[in-house]
Design a protein around this motif. Structure first.
Motif, PDB file in Angstrom:
ATOM      1  N   GLY A  38      -7.016   7.575  -7.905  1.00  0.00           N
ATOM      2  CA  GLY A  38      -5.592   6.946  -7.760  1.00  0.00           C
ATOM      3  C   GLY A  38      -4.589   7.437  -8.712  1.00  0.00           C
TER       4      GLY A  38
ATOM      5  N   CYS B 235       1.450  10.311 -12.234  1.00  0.00           N
ATOM      6  CA  CYS B 235       1.499   9.701 -10.926  1.00  0.00           C
ATOM      7  C   CYS B 235       0.484   8.752 -10.723  1.00  0.00           C
ATOM      8  N   GLY B 236       0.949   7.499 -10.558  1.00  0.00           N
ATOM      9  CA  GLY B 236       0.183   6.369 -10.482  1.00  0.00           C
ATOM     10  C   GLY B 236       0.066   5.938 -11.885  1.00  0.00           C
TER      11      GLY B 236
ATOM     12  N   SER C 285       3.679   3.883  -7.454  1.00  0.00           N
ATOM     13  CA  SER C 285       2.896   3.665  -6.237  1.00  0.00           C
ATOM     14  C   SER C 285       3.903   2.893  -5.227  1.00  0.00           C
ATOM     15  N   ASP C 286       4.102   2.932  -3.987  1.00  0.00           N
ATOM     16  CA  ASP C 286       4.769   2.147  -3.195  1.00  0.00           C
ATOM     17  C   ASP C 286       4.259   0.876  -2.845  1.00  0.00           C
TER      18      ASP C 286
ATOM     19  N   GLN D  88      -3.467  -2.524  -4.454  1.00  0.00           N
ATOM     20  CA  GLN D  88      -4.208  -1.969  -3.780  1.00  0.00           C
ATOM     21  C   GLN D  88      -5.780  -2.105  -3.876  1.00  0.00           C
TER      22      GLN D  88
ATOM     23  N   SER E 237      -1.572  -1.592  -8.977  1.00  0.00           N
ATOM     24  CA  SER E 237      -1.256  -0.263  -8.826  1.00  0.00           C
ATOM     25  C   SER E 237      -0.261   0.375 -10.026  1.00  0.00           C
ATOM     26  N   ASN E 238       0.452  -0.441 -10.222  1.00  0.00           N
ATOM     27  CA  ASN E 238       1.833  -0.146 -11.206  1.00  0.00           C
ATOM     28  C   ASN E 238       1.616  -0.910 -12.392  1.00  0.00           C
TER      29      ASN E 238
ATOM     30  N   GLN F  41      10.049  -0.870  -6.245  1.00  0.00           N
ATOM     31  CA  GLN F  41       9.211  -0.890  -7.544  1.00  0.00           C
ATOM     32  C   GLN F  41       9.714  -0.542  -8.755  1.00  0.00           C
TER      33      GLN F  41
ATOM     34  N   ASN G 127       3.475   5.934   0.251  1.00  0.00           N
ATOM     35  CA  ASN G 127       2.894   6.383  -0.914  1.00  0.00           C
ATOM     36  C   ASN G 127       2.240   7.825  -1.056  1.00  0.00           C
TER      37      ASN G 127
ATOM     38  N   LEU H 299      -1.123   8.714  -3.331  1.00  0.00           N
ATOM     39  CA  LEU H 299      -1.379   7.686  -4.167  1.00  0.00           C
ATOM     40  C   LEU H 299      -2.108   6.520  -3.568  1.00  0.00           C
ATOM     41  N   ASN H 300      -2.382   6.674  -2.306  1.00  0.00           N
ATOM     42  CA  ASN H 300      -3.221   5.582  -1.354  1.00  0.00           C
ATOM     43  C   ASN H 300      -4.735   5.579  -1.847  1.00  0.00           C
TER      44      ASN H 300
END
Length: 874
Positions: A12, A27-28, A63-64, A68, A73-74, A110, A187, A202-203
């Motif tokens: 991720g 990223c992520g 991440s949208d 997760q 995730s953020n 986000q 994502n 990012l899923n």
């Protein structure tokens, strides 16, 4: 020459470099993402013009989906701190402080959430008013704000002043210097530059987990009377160790001190399941002590949370920002217990004293004690503390200036140096961490030095020692078997009403320990014994799926064979050291028969086997909770082609067989199959979902009333994750054919006056969307904005009057949100008036967030309350 370099860093987590555009994107950003970049060399130390500093990312792609597979995730706090201070982008006079801001990239929802979360992580409570609301007196609030301002260099600044924002929708938008980004689907992003492009997904796959940077091995922790387990001695930058935390064992019960990044992996390495945690003592809300709270929110019961009221208030505001939910939602996950500052608080014979510790956010250190035959034994957990020399330079007696008084300094110094049998210290240095030198003359029996990524110097070794992960110091040894005592308590819960003397038949069986990765029972096999899990975690694996569930303390393995001669439907495998009571099949069957339990147990066995093997309910292992859920579940059928509408009642529906399409106005949001569910909003907002279920085949469904599930933390958490993802997908459907803000009757909250006013919001939002897409002139857009602001003010006033008349308990939270939304509209009005063309897209995203987070979530909560009160007008 390759213009864009994309590297897969960890699960991720990706790193995208566009050197020509001077753009380096993390990223992520799950927990410990900075540690991963350090380990891989994407963050490294350089020297330039005599200055030594780190280089690394200057942008973060969010991440949208904020949650997760049960993890945040953020978590951009530490990556942002790395850019601000370790790269020097915010340090006056630093060669990297060029005035160019680091960037947050992502959906407006986000990005806004992360700005608020970082803001709370930097400052905690940000005014005397908030401090008073947390229970502090006027003088205490004034003194603490003086100190906060000193740490903040005299000014509490909003994060939008310090961080640039790039809001991503489906059309390409420039990040900087010609580099573009767009969203391909939820994502999944495309980053392009100079004719090249890369995709970033990012899923997380089902069952995948964000990983730590360090191996921890496996340990078996003995349940002592009073002991300290060392479970984290590093800091937020240490790639080889978990961040500073701790564990206190008291009378065999497990208590955590703070919950740092990747605590799930730490607990797993120590052979402890989350359902075994009795409580957490929380010192403060910085991420390296805070972001593991989500693991505790995934227990099958509400874990006890201990902190002073001001620390609790600070933590809840930060959690609410991360989850994009109000503090009322967070209240469902813990059993809150406020501690009195500077006093001994008795927690069933374990006494704890929280002691004030100066820090940028509300912070206490914790001292624990209990008695044995020789008097008190004490453990002091000092995270976070500040160097006394740094603190003394903050002393000022001028009440109008930031700082602290000499009296407060002396009090802090005395509390830091009070002796204990074991004292664990933050020696991270700098402006906000401690210094081992302050404890040269400390008279404690043992000093453990922690909260540092650096090896101890000889000077530090002369003051204290380090501690390896899993090491235990026993303060008072146990002279009884707490694990077997736990077995007795679990049997009492499993078989309520059975006389205790009969339970001893089961208790008088062997206690066994399975090593990590041992297979306890294979799928398709008949069990030879029934095992009652007492400590550790057992993975329940399905060979045909990557999704697994977990059995922890209180779970039974092999009961299907004992009750009905059935082979196991899944493979049960020890994830760590697992201790269990091994009950021979004959003994268990005789016990069930002799106590008249055969019919009851057999009737529920099939329901149990299915429900608690699903991802939604697999973490529920406490038998009384399982029994309540199973007894409430009813099996229904849907013939192929039948539609189950949004008015299907307040229940969660689990698919036992068949396939179901979840739809809005005929458009498919998602297809689900065996083990998956719908109806999550009935638990979270007390209203049926606005999604319909269309049976693609003949379908069997277990229907579970929402009130049965509402207070099971792990279930609520998983439903929240599902709700967030589906809400994003539903809003994505709205973008087709230009009808981005079309009203649907399913959105109604059944309060007619408010529903009419909500429809007006949708119409105004659609008017703005159409005008913006048609590139209408600024005056037209300003006019729509003015109508929107006027309608919002009138609507909020009417809404609050209704809530007040009904005595709605969430009124204060609604008022606060209304003020924030009106402030946001006013900011956009000012931006449009000044002629900033970029704000068109920003306001469109703002409207989407308004609809998803407020009208379709918050407002759906008060509908049922007003209807019950008779004030809805229906």
């Amino acid at each position: 020459m390759t213009m864009i370099i994309k590297s897969h860093v960890s699960e991720g987590l990706f790193y995208v470099e566009i050197p020509e555009a001077k753009l380096f994107i993390l990223c992520g950003c799950p927990a410990d993402s900075v540690k991963h970049l350090l380990k891989r060399g994407f963050i490294r130390t350089v020297e330039e013009n005599g200055a030594t500093f780190e280089i690394g990312p200057n942008a973060i792609l969010l991440s949208d989906v904020p949650i997760q597979n049960g993890r945040f995730s953020n978590l951009s706090e530490f990556p942002v701190l790395q850019m601000f201070y370790r790269q020097g982008m915010l340090i006056p006079g630093h060669p990297k402080n060029t005035g160019e801001r680091s960037l947050l990239i992502g959906s407006s929802k986000q990005v806004a959430a992360q700005l608020e979360y970082i803001y709370r992580g930097n400052y905690g409570l940000i005014s005397e008013e908030e401090l008073r609301e947390a229970g502090l007196g006027d003088e205490q609030a004034r003194e603490l704000m003086r100190l906060k301002l000193k740490f903040a260099f005299g000014n509490i600044r909003g994060m939008d002043d310090l961080l640039g924002q790039v809001l991503v929708e489906t059309e390409p938008v420039e990040i900087k210097n010609g580099a573009l980004i767009r969203r391909l689907r939820l994502n999944v992003f495309e980053i392009s530059y100079a004719g090249e492009s890369v995709q970033v997904d990012l899923n997380l796959a089902p069952g995948a987990e964000y990983q730590p940077t360090y191996p921890l091995g496996h340990h078996l922790i003995k349940r002592e009377y009073f002991s300290v387990v060392y479970s984290g001695e590093g800091d937020g930058w240490d790639i080889n160790r978990p961040s500073m935390g701790g564990m206190v064992i008291f009378q065999g019960k497990v208590f955590l001190v703070d919950a740092g990044p990747n605590i799930f992996h730490s607990l797993k390495a120590l052979g402890i399941g989350v359902n075994e945690i009795e409580g957490i003592f929380h010192t403060h809300a910085h991420d390296d002590h805070f972001c593991g709270l989500t693991v505790l929110m995934r227990a099958d019961h509400r874990i006890k949370y201990y902190a002073t009221p001001e620390v609790r208030a600070s933590v809840l505001k930060k959690l609410a920002a991360l989850l994009i939910r109000d503090e009322e939602e967070i209240a469902h996950y813990f059993e809150y217990n406020d501690l009195k500052l500077g006093q001994w608080n008795d927690i069933e014979s374990l006494e704890v004293m929280p002691v004030f510790s100066p820090h940028p956010v509300e912070c206490t250190v914790m001292v624990f004690r209990t008695q044995d035959s020789g008097g008190y034994k004490t453990y002091a957990h000092f995270a976070d503390i500040v160097s006394l020399s740094v603190l003394e330079r903050m002393v000022t007696e001028e009440p109008s200036k930031p700082g602290l008084t000499r009296e407060l300094f002396d009090t802090v110094r005395a509390s830091y140096l009070a002796p204990a049998d074991i004292k664990k210290l933050d020696i991270g240095g700098g402006m906000i961490h401690g210094d081992a030198e302050d404890f040269v003359a400390d008279r404690s029996g043992k000093i453990v030095l922690a909260h540092t990524a650096n090896p101890l110097t000889n000077r530090q070794k002369a003051i204290g020692s380090s501690a390896s992960f899993g090491l235990t110091d026993v303060l008072i040894a146990a002279h009884q078997d707490y694990v077997r005592a736990q077995a007795f308590q679990l049997l009492k819960a499993y078989f309520p009403g059975v006389p205790e003397h009969r339970l001893h038949l089961l208790l008088n069986t062997p206690l066994v320990c399975f090593n990590p990765e041992s297979i306890i029972l294979k799928a398709g096999s008949l069990a030879e014994d029934v095992h009652l899990v007492l400590t550790g975690q057992v993975e329940r694996l399905n060979a045909h799926s990557e999704i697994s569930s977990t059995i922890s303390a209180g779970g039974m393995i092999g009961e299907g064979t004992a009750l009905g001669g059935q082979p196991s439907r899944a493979t049960c495998r020890a994830a760590n050291h697992v201790q269990a009571l091994r009950i021979p099949l004959g003994v268990y069957r005789r016990f069930i028969r002799d106590n008249g339990l055969s019919e009851e147990r057999t009737a529920l066995q099939d329901v149990h086997e299915f429900l608690f093997s699903t991802s939604l309910l697999g973490g529920v292992t406490t038998y009384p909770i399982q029994a309540r859920v199973a007894a409430a579940a009813t099996l229904t059928t849907l013939e192929a082609g039948r539609l189950l509408g949004p008015d299907c009642g307040l229940a969660v529906h689990l698919v036992k067989s068949g396939r179901v399409a979840l739809e809005m106005d005929g458009a498919v949001v998602e297809e689900i199959t065996v083990g998956q569910c719908f109806g999550e909003s009935s638990v979270l907002v007390g209203m049926p979902c606005f999604i319909s279920a269309h049976a693609l085949t003949d379908v069997e469904l277990y229907q579970i009333p929402s009130d049965v599930l509402a207070d099971i933390p792990i279930v609520r958490w998983m439903l929240l994750e599902l709700f967030e993802r589906r809400l994003e997908r539903c809003l994505a459907l709205e973008t087709s054919e230009g009808q981005r803000f079309g009203w649907r009757e399913a959105y109604a909250i059944q309060v007619p006056e408010m529903d009419i006013q909500h429809q007006k919001f949708f119409q105004l939002a659609q008017d703005f969307h159409k005008a913006s897409r048609a590139d209408r002139d600024r005056d037209t857009l300003i006019g729509i904005l003015a109508d929107f602001a006027q309608h919002a003010a009138r609507h909020f006033e009417d809404e609050e009057k209704l809530m007040e008349a009904a005595g709605y308990p969430g009124l204060a939270g609604q008022r606060a949100k209304h003020r924030k939304l009106l402030s946001g509209v006013a900011e956009f009005q000012a931006a449009f008036a000044s002629g900033d063309p970029r704000r068109r897209g920003d306001f469109g995203a703002f409207l989407v967030n308004w609809i998803t987070d407020h009208i379709l979530t918050e407002d759906r909560r008060y509908g049922p309350f007003l209807n019950k009160s008779g004030l809805s007008g229906r």
